[in-house]
Structure formats: C-alpha cells, structure tokens
Design an enzyme around this catalytic site. Structure first.
Site, PDB file in Angstrom:
ATOM      1  N   GLY A   1     -10.187  -4.634   0.157  1.00 29.65           N
ATOM      2  CA  GLY A   1     -11.034  -5.374  -0.777  1.00 29.65           C
ATOM      3  C   GLY A   1     -10.880  -6.871  -0.660  1.00 29.65           C
ATOM      4  O   GLY A   1      -9.787  -7.372  -0.386  1.00 29.65           O
TER       5      GLY A   1
ATOM      6  N   SER B   1      -6.143  -7.405  -8.771  1.00 30.30           N
ATOM      7  CA  SER B   1      -7.202  -8.376  -8.464  1.00 30.30           C
ATOM      8  C   SER B   1      -7.863  -8.882  -9.753  1.00 30.30           C
ATOM      9  O   SER B   1      -7.632  -8.331 -10.824  1.00 30.30           O
ATOM     10  CB  SER B   1      -8.238  -7.713  -7.563  1.00 30.30           C
ATOM     11  OG  SER B   1      -8.945  -6.737  -8.286  1.00 30.30           O
TER      12      SER B   1
ATOM     13  N   ASP C   1       1.985   1.576   3.180  1.00 32.86           N
ATOM     14  CA  ASP C   1       1.220   2.770   3.488  1.00 32.86           C
ATOM     15  C   ASP C   1       0.858   2.824   4.965  1.00 32.86           C
ATOM     16  O   ASP C   1       0.298   1.922   5.544  1.00 32.86           O
ATOM     17  CB  ASP C   1       0.014   2.967   2.584  1.00 32.86           C
ATOM     18  CG  ASP C   1      -0.869   1.752   2.521  1.00 32.86           C
ATOM     19  OD1 ASP C   1      -1.894   1.835   1.865  1.00 32.86           O
ATOM     20  OD2 ASP C   1      -0.515   0.723   3.144  1.00 32.86           O
TER      21      ASP C   1
ATOM     22  N   LYS D   1      -6.182  -6.270   4.132  1.00 38.55           N
ATOM     23  CA  LYS D   1      -5.238  -5.155   4.232  1.00 38.55           C
ATOM     24  C   LYS D   1      -5.095  -4.705   5.688  1.00 38.55           C
ATOM     25  O   LYS D   1      -3.984  -4.446   6.160  1.00 38.55           O
ATOM     26  CB  LYS D   1      -5.751  -3.998   3.385  1.00 38.55           C
ATOM     27  CG  LYS D   1      -4.820  -2.815   3.384  1.00 38.55           C
ATOM     28  CD  LYS D   1      -5.016  -1.985   2.134  1.00 38.55           C
ATOM     29  CE  LYS D   1      -3.969  -0.908   2.045  1.00 38.55           C
ATOM     30  NZ  LYS D   1      -3.580  -0.668   0.657  1.00 38.55           N
TER      31      LYS D   1
END
Lengths: 513, 513
Positions: free
Chosen positions: B187, B218, B275, B307
């Site tokens: 995002g 966010s 992750d 990300k």
C-alpha cells in the site's frame, strides 16, 4: 472513538514525566503505563505496544507501552512495572525523559539469518550487545531464539555467540590457576551436590569459586539451599576475600552481571523450550568463562523427563561443549548421570540443606545417592585440577569426606561468607503412606516439584517434602512414602490435597508373586 | 519477601473470580491482572507471565497474567485488558472461571519445523486452529512466524497453510460467478483505487463484493475512506443484499471473521517485518478465498520504500500467488505498479474520499494518477471477468468512467449500503510552500504518513494533508507544496512543527541551469 486533542509540545526537547510505581508485576518484561490521551503519547504517536525509551540520570531502558484510562494515572505520569522500576533504580516522583528508542540495527542480522545468511562474528556481537542492553522486545528475542534453534548454529557461530555473550558482561579474574568449576545441565529435584563438591575440592587445596543461581521454576536453586547455611549475596570483593582465604565459595551469581544476555535469553528459551545445542553450549560456557574458570566439569543427567533425553543427544552436546571450550581456553569434561529420579531425601531449600549437612557429617542417615554423586564429581575435579592421578580422584574425594576435612572446610567457607546458619524447620507436617504393598517403579519429578512448591518452597524456605524411598525400594502397606513440610496450615492442606488428587506421583508395582 | 498464605481452595472445581474492566489497553494481547497473593494465584501456582484460561459462558480465552498489588484489585477480582474484555464480551462484575490452559500440543510441530521437519497438512492445520483460537502466546506466535520466515516454506506447505487459514474462519458463498476481487500488497499513501474500481466493474455488470480493512499503521485504510461516503460496518446478510442489488460493495471486512488466524499473525509479522513469500501468499489468498472470490487481481507496488522492493522479489511472489491460487481454484493475476510516491492529492480518510469523488465525477481537478491506476486495474478485471476481450478492458473502463455510469453505480452502492454521506472538512489548515525554486526529486512516503497521523488521521477523519505536486514537478519559490488539515488548532500546530523539523519530506533539486 474520538478523543480530545492533547496539548501539543512545540519545542524539540525530550518529554519529561513523573514516575509512579504502579504495583504491577510483569515478570522480567519492562512495561511502562501511560494515559493514551497524555501529551507525550499524542504528540509522539505512542500507542499500546509501542516501544519507548526511558532515561533516568545515567540509566536508560526500552520498555513496552500499555495505555491506561483516566483514573489510574495523571497526564504527566508514567507507571512502571516492577521490572522496569528495578532496572531504572527509580524512586517515586522521579522525573524521567521519554523518547523513541533508536532503531535496532542489529535485528537485520537476525532477519538475515532467517533468510539463510550465517551470523558473522560482528553480526552476533551486535545482536548480543543490543540484547544485553535490553533493546530487544519479547517478540524479537523469540525470533532470535527460533532463528538459532534446531541445528541452525554452526560450530563457528556457537564460538562467536559464546564470545559475544561473555564480552557483554563482567568477567572475574583470578591470580590462582587452575580455577575449577562445575555445572549441571537441567537439574533434578534435590540434586544439591555443589556445596559438598566445593568443600571436598577446596579441602584438597584447589580453587573453586562457585557462583550459583536461585530457583526459577524449581522448588530450590543451589543459591537458595546454600542461603539456609550462610549468606550468599556477596559482592565480587567479598567473594574474592572468601576464595583467597578458603579456596572456594558458594555464592549467588545473580548480582554479578556474568553474561547478562544469557539471563535475558533464558526467559524466552524456557517457555519456548527451544534451546539448541549451540545455544545451550553458549549459555553454559559464557557464564563459566565470565566467572574466570579454566577447568569445567559438566554433569548431564539423561532421562525421559530430564532436559537431555537421549544418550545420542548427550554425546552431541558434550562434544560441542568440549570443542567450543577448547577454542576459548576452557577445558571442559562432561559426565553423564542418571536423570530418572530425585536425588537425596529433601526437596526444598532447608530440607536439601539438611541433606548436605548430613553427607558432610558422614551421618548414618545421610542420603547415599547424594553422597555418591558428589564424590564422583569431586573425584573428577580433583583429577582435572591435578590433585589426583587419573583414576585416583574418587578415592581421594572419599577420604577427604570420611576424614572430616570436607566438613571442616565447609564450615570455614560458611564462616568466611558471613557465618554458619541453622536451617529452619517447618512447623506443619503430613506423612503420606503407601496405600498398598509394592515396589516403587516410577517417580514423577515434575509433579513432586509441584507439590513442594504448593507447600511454599522456595518462598517459604522450610517448606517442601522429604522422600523416604527411592526407585526399586519395596514398601509395606502403610509405610511412609514422603512427608510434606509447610510453614502454614493452609499451605500444608493445599499441597496435601493436590498430592491426594495425584496418587501416582510415586507409582507402586505389585511385587512379583 | 514472605507473603501471608492465601486461603486454600480444597475442592477440585474451577476457581471463580469477578471481572473488572481495569482500563488498560495492551493492543491485541489479552492480559489478565490478578493479585499475586490471591487465593487463585497461590493455589494454582499462577505467577506473572503465566498463561491462564478464562471461561465466561460459551466463550473462553487464554491470556497472559500480570500480578498486581493490593490497592488495584480485590482478592477475588480479575482485571481485564481491553482486548481480553472485548474477546470475552464481558460486563462489569461477571463471574468468570479461571484455570490452567490445556497444553498446546501443536507447538511441537513448530518445534519440529525449527529442527528441520517440514510441516505436514495435519500439522499446519493443528497449528492454525490453535492460533485462531487465541491459544498461542506472543512468543509462540513470533517463533511460528520466524520458523516460516525466509524461504523455509515450500510450495506445498504454502498451499497447506493457506487452506488451514481459510478453514479456521468463516467462508462467504455466492451464487453468482465469476466473483471478482482486488488486493494491493503493502500500500501507498492515498492509493484509494478500490471504490473507483468497484464502481466501474459493477457498472459493467460483474460481481465484486469487496471487503476492506481499516488503517493499522497508515493514516487511512480503504474502509476508513469509504466510511466517509457510506456506512461500511455491514453484517454478511446486509452485504449480501447490497451485492444482490448492485453487483458490488465496499465494506469493512473486520467483523466477518474471514481468516481470523491471519489477523492474529499480522500483529506479530508487522513488528518483526518477517513475512516470507509463503506467508504473504497464504495471508492474501486465505482472506480472498474466504470472501468467496473466484478471480483475484493483485496490485503490487514496487519501490525502495514499498513492501516489495525489487522486481526479482515481485516475480517470485507473483509466481507463487498464481500457482497456489490455481491449486485452490482461485484465478490470480498480478500487476506491478510504481511504488515511488503517494497516489492522488489527499492523505487521510476524508481527503482521500474527495479524490475518489472527483475521479468518479470526471472533475477537471481530479488526480490523474489515481484515475489512471484505477482504470488500469478495472480494465484488467473486466478482462478477467469476461466483459472485455484481451487488450480491450482499459478502453471499456475508461468509457464507463467517462459516461458517468461508474459514478451512478457508486452512488447506488452507497445508497444500498445505507446512504451517501458528505465527507467532513477540516476547520484548521496550514499551507507549506517551497523554500526555493526547484524540481521535486523525492517524496518520503513514511514521513508524509507520519505528518498526516500527527494531524489526527485516521482518528480525526477530516485531518491529513493535501499534496499539490508530485515527483518531477517544477515549482517556484513560495509555491504551495502541501496543505495540512486538522480538526483542532493544537494538532495543526503539532503536525506543522514536525513538518518544519523535516523539510526534506519533499526534496527539491536545483533545476538544470
């Protein structure tokens, strides 16, 4: 959902709030409590679970933030958990600076390890330095421990980890040489050989400055038991005076900052039950190197409910201990022992202390298993220290005990540590007898420890239990199996009712017809 | 050190204590506070950091215990953190049962994985079932996430993890087919394409029942932005009615229990930043499969502060998404996009909502980047859903937007969700201008989000900021760069002073002479 806006803070200086001991025990995790609508939380963007840095005079600490509602704290107040309070050495109303902690650069190395990059010496040093400084959160510690889990640490990484853990704390130095030490992996209820071993070895003229720990999850640690007989909270200078004079000591190591990273890692390894051979070796050796030892004897009880469960595993760990020790100038010998059942009669600080005194006194009722284990360990150490030729140590140890020399040395050590004490005796007792005749076929170490703890051990030092029989003993119906000891009637009843609910703690088998 | 013995509890029944909402927010970690000297702690051996099980009517919960001193709680009282209070659905004074939690058998599989054994389907099902039930502590979750980190999950383990996460929650079923869905990995601030994409796709007659999340770290999540325009907290039945009528919706997915294990794992993955491709894929696909989707378009912004940071990594994740999706009957397409800068003008719930409305209205001041991203995504979905031939989707999307059909559909969806709303406007504003002439060479997404949050977003929905320029724009000295919006003067001043301290949030380069 909407909250009133807090008064913003416009300059760029640090926020200051007053400390309050809020009376919440979070075990070793430092926690700070602040109001969610306080000026500092609002303007710094701190929320529940944020990591915040507290600075009080020369000390600083990174803690986890939990936010609270109105009545518990004022706007400019920060409540500290017990661990945080102790670590900062705070007093009520002290003014503390609150800020964002520096980012933990070293965690990138942990992430790298997870992605398959081995730790370099520099990487592991940086990680351990940050851990020792209390900068890692519980989650980050768990990630590090997991990343080092299983067989993932190579030999060289284990050496680097040991050295880094050693370098992160204080290191004792001795002019004497050799400096002997012993360690037991895991531990069995009642296995209180240390005071006996130290007395024998020191009586033979060797140097053995022993630092021990208190119980964490067991009914008694060696330091708890020794405290029944003499003061154990000595500082380094006082410990040094005892060792100069008597050659040995048994003191609490907790305040000496030997391998502080290990103390922090243990609180995560224990609940996860994750320590790999590499971590186990680094943990043991860093503490012993920090204590200034040159020769280390490691006892390793092996059994289905012990920490080391198979002989294969014991061999792997033993080889790694010896190898890494050699690299770091520590000579290590590993002795496997039987990990099937408790050692001695007593479980609990005072009851174990009585066992130690009985062995040293060569008393007829002294527990033979505790005596023989102690002699075997002392014999090895006498050989490692050059006092006895190979194969002759056990005989010298036996002679030193039988002659009373070990007992005299022990009394002298106790006197030097601050004076011999008389262990307390429990006012309340209850005898548990065999419900039928049989042969004792199994003893549940875990449940037995639980009963001793329910009776109050180690908090109530006279509490615990006395075992009247060991594995293989044949008992008649109604014969005493163990006696519960407590300092209050309530605790006696409670531990007793737990024991009654679990009659299989000591299992009886029908004797062969 | 010595405490008075508590009254022991002699029967074998469960302990009961009264609940108190203690007003402490520990974020998602359920915590219970009890007195260390209480009967239940003394007799069960509970200590700080023990895991305890609380049972209230049909609900139960495993929480971490912190012990407290006298004044905070009474003997037979248990204080609950906000997370624990919500999870139990407690009311003040409710009587709860307290006991030892069952041992977590499945953690042996995590330990096995650390020691090199791959997860079997059964193993990972057991782990995820226990995680979804809230039985894992934070440390255990961190260990699981670390054990799955890096490249340690094979393809089959990823399939098993996805399936297990899906099975642990609710699953929506639709009679329509295909059921389209979109997702954005990571995002970017302001990247609020979802309402526009849903409007276009539904206007073309396809089914797109979109569940979105609120902001976690966010200044706004899609659900926060959509809530400025219509109610989003619909239950499954209400959502179904909207979709039956209009073909699409944009609702908050948080209350629908779609892949609850994912919600729990995210709170550990986020701080650890751990992750792996396998976890990322399982997280995305389990949520989308649970929502009943058959075709999924994944937008993947790639950039140094996004990300996904490299094209190589994007390819690996994309291939795994498509492969695992195929195995589980979900057709997945991945679209890489530019992750260098914020999208649109507004950052913050209401300001982003105004951008969405402007695009749908074909207004001249509508942000072109948001429009073009939305059209590209909608075009892909129109092709995936069979409404447009390959290569024709973008044109159909553009036509649907330009004709006003998308705007009419969006209004209809808002009406069906409970009625179109007017987003709020901030009362306090401050314009930040270029200190000198130059070309905008970099925008710090992270700091820009921080400024919007300091101004109050998303809690204060009108707060945030409006960007007047994007990368590559040439600005004159004194020209506005961005405008801060706040709902209170204090927040305006505070966010403004932070912005003044960090003038490099928007970096200006000298134009070539």
């Amino acid at each position: 959902m909407r909250r009133a806006a807090a008064t913003p803070k416009l300059d760029d200086g640090p926020h200051r709030v007053r400390l309050h001991r809020i009376g919440i025990d979070t075990y070793q995790e430092p926690v700070v409590f602040m109001r969610a609508d306080s000026a500092v939380c609002r303007s710094e963007g701190f929320e529940a679970q944020s990591r915040v840095k507290l600075t009080l005079a020369a000390r600083s600490l990174v803690a986890t933030l939990y936010t609270v509602d109105d009545p518990l704290l004022a706007d400019a107040q920060a409540g500290l958990s017990e661990a945080a309070w102790m670590a900062l050495g705070a007093r009520e109303g002290d003014e503390v600076e609150i800020s964002h902690p520096e980012p933990i650069e070293s965690f990138a190395f942990v992430r790298g390890k997870v992605y398959g990059q081995p730790f370099t010496d520099t990487a592991i040093e940086a990680v351990i330095r940050d851990i020792a400084a209390g900068r890692y959160s519980g989650l980050e510690l768990a990630a590090f421990v997991t990343a080092c889990g299983g067989g993932s640490l190579a030999r060289d990484e284990t050496v680097a980890l040991t050295r880094a853990m050693l370098d992160a704390g204080q290191r004792l130095e001795w002019t004497q040489s050799p400096v002997l030490d012993k360690h037991c992996v895991g531990g069995l209820p009642g296995n209180r050989t240390t005071p006996i071993v130290v007395a024998i070895v020191a009586a033979c003229g060797l140097t053995i400055p022993k630092t021990s720990s208190r119980a964490i999850t067991s009914p008694a640690g060696t330091a708890d038991t020794m405290e029944m007989l003499a003061p154990v909270e000595l500082d380094v200078a006082a410990m040094r005076r005892v060792v100069e004079r008597e050659g040995g000591c048994v003191v609490w190591g907790g305040a000496m900052s030997l391998s502080p990273a290990d103390d922090i890692l243990i609180r995560v390894e224990r609940p996860l039950d994750f320590d790999s051979p590499g971590q186990l070796v680094a943990s043991i050796l860093s503490k012993k190197l920090a204590a200034g030892s040159t020769q280390l004897l490691v006892e390793m009880p092996v059994g289905p409910t012990a920490k080391v469960r198979s002989a294969d595993n014991a061999h792997i760990i033993a080889a790694l201990l010896e190898d890494v020790g050699r690299t770091l100038d520590l000579s290590v010998r590993v002795l496997q022992s039987d990990g099937l059942q408790p050692v001695g009669h007593g479980v609990g600080p005072a009851l174990e202390a009585f066992d130690v005194l009985a062995v040293l006194d060569n008393a007829p009722q002294a527990p033979a298993d505790l005596r023989e284990r102690s002699l075997r360990l002392a014999g090895e150490l006498l050989e490692m220290g050059g006092r006895a030729a190979a194969g002759q140590g056990l005989a010298l140890a036996r002679e030193t005990l039988a002659s009373g020399a070990a007992q005299r040395k022990f009394m002298a050590i106790c006197a030097a540590q601050g004076g011999l004490r008389e262990p307390p005796v429990a006012a309340y007792r209850q005898v548990f007898v065999a419900p039928r005749a049989g042969i004792i076929s199994a003893i549940d170490n875990r449940r037995l420890s639980r009963i001793a703890k329910l009776a109050g051990a180690p908090r109530a030092p006279a509490a615990g239990l006395q075992l009247h029989h060991h594995l293989g003993d044949r008992v008649a119906r109604g014969e005493p199996l163990f006696t519960l000891h407590a300092e209050s009637p309530g605790e006696l009843v409670y531990a007793g009712s737990y024991a009654n609910l679990h009659p299989d703690v000591i299992r009886l088998e029908e004797p062969a017809a």
